[in-house]
Scaffold this active site. Structure first.
Site, short mmCIF file in Angstrom:
data_model
loop_
_atom_site.label_atom_id
_atom_site.label_comp_id
_atom_site.label_asym_id
_atom_site.label_seq_id
_atom_site.Cartn_x
_atom_site.Cartn_y
_atom_site.Cartn_z
N ASP A 121 21.47 -53.40 25.35
CA ASP A 121 21.99 -52.89 26.63
C ASP A 121 23.52 -53.01 26.67
OD1 ASP A 121 19.40 -52.38 27.49
OD2 ASP A 121 19.16 -54.41 28.26
N GLY A 150 19.71 -65.34 28.35
CA GLY A 150 19.30 -64.28 29.29
C GLY A 150 20.00 -62.98 28.94
O1 RIB Z 1 16.76 -54.83 27.03
C1 RIB Z 1 16.39 -56.09 27.52
C2 RIB Z 1 15.57 -55.94 28.75
O2 RIB Z 1 14.36 -55.32 28.43
C3 RIB Z 1 15.20 -57.25 29.39
O3 RIB Z 1 16.17 -57.71 30.29
C4 RIB Z 1 13.88 -56.95 30.05
O4 RIB Z 1 14.00 -56.76 31.42
C5 RIB Z 1 13.37 -55.69 29.36
O5 RIB Z 1 13.22 -54.68 30.23
#
Ligand code: RIB
Length: 292
Positions: free
Chosen positions: A242, A277
């Site tokens: 992400d 996290g």
């Molecule tokens: O890409 C990581 C995310 O994938 C996590 O935070 C979790 O929520 C999943 O959706």
């Protein structure tokens, strides 16, 4: 400041750490349990905001405590949440994560994210039209991703599709997207009959395949370019993808080259794995620039 719209999932991550993950029918004793913000869409929105973009999130939460946690966290990170609406009688999205043996395993329960429908997006067209780039993933319905890919093409706004989690994608969506960022597993599903090298050549300067600790690879029209990852001590890899996507979107929207943008994204992702996290290690702009 570039304007980025993230269309995607919001979730709360329920994370257990353990020496090893259980096999089918097995129970193991874990070490810790924590509740932290997550969801690929919300993670990307937070990462882009920390990197200095003006970010609007379009998504849904449930009318529950987790919904409040998600909204407060987005606001705290400077993300515009005017278009994250609560869905009555539905629970917020949750991700059930086991951290063990140096990697994560995740089960996502979409909950309210299933209501990020084409109809919901249709009501937000005026917001989307003002953006420099749109960022989308696949924890929301498939027809929404297809719809967004069409409206972005019509409006002349570049769309970055992060095809995660893996699923087959309509070929028209692949054509409409300006950038695609699968990992190797997702790429195999997207381009079934093609090897990674063939797929890269088919989509020069558009397809960027992420290869984890190796880095990320694209084809520049003349040759394959592997932009190496930075070596770091890993605490938690959740959210690294992400961070990569958000950083790439910020940099491309700022007018940087693909090479510079992948390098920037690699650096941001490498910093993100140093915290616990999905969002715990996501860096601020100056941290990324200092390490380039
Ligand atoms: O890409 C990581 C995310 O994938 C996590 O935070 C979790 O929520 C999943 O959706």
């Amino acid at each position: 400041m570039v304007k980025i719209c993230v269309i995607g999932s919001c979730a709360v991550d329920l994370v257990v750490t353990s020496d090893r993950r259980p096999g089918a029918g097995e129970t193991v004793l874990g070490e810790s349990f924590r509740i932290v913000p997550g969801g690929k869409g919300a993670n990307q929105a937070v990462a882009a905001a920390r990197l200095g973009a003006e970010v609007v999130m379009i998504g849904r939460v449930g009318e529950d405590n987790f919904g409040d946690v998600i909204l407060n966290n987005l606001k705290l990170n400077g993300v515009n949440t005017s278009h994250v609406e609560a869905a009555p009688n539905l629970e917020s999205g949750t991700a059930h994560i086991v951290l063990a043996e140096g990697d994560n395993s995740i089960v996502v329960v979409k909950g309210a994210n299933d209501l990020v429908t084409p109809e919901y997006i249709r009501q937000k067209l005026n917001v989307i039209q003002e953006m420099d780039i749109v960022l989308i993933q696949q924890e929301i319905p498939e027809d929404t991703v297809a719809y967004v890919s069409h409206i972005c093409t019509q409006a002349g706004i570049p769309l970055l599709l992060n095809p995660a989690p893996a699923r087959e994608v309509d070929p028209s969506v692949i054509e409409h997207a300006a950038y695609l960022t699968p990992n190797e597993h997702e790429a195999a599903l997207l381009f079934g009959g093609l090897s990674p090298a063939q797929a890269l050549r088919k989509y020069p300067n558009k397809l960027i395949i992420t290869e984890g600790a190796q880095g990320a690879r694209y084809y520049n029209g003349r040759e394959e370019v592997l932009v190496p990852a930075y070596k770091v001590e890993v605490v938690d890899t959740t959210g690294a993808g992400d961070t990569f996507n958000a950083a790439f979107a910020v940099s491309i929207a700022e007018g940087k080259s693909i090479f510079e943008s992948v390098r920037f994204a690699n650096r941001a992702a490498s910093l993100s794995v140093a915290g616990f996290g999905a969002q715990g290690g996501m860096p601020a702009r100056d941290e990324v620039e200092a390490g380039l």
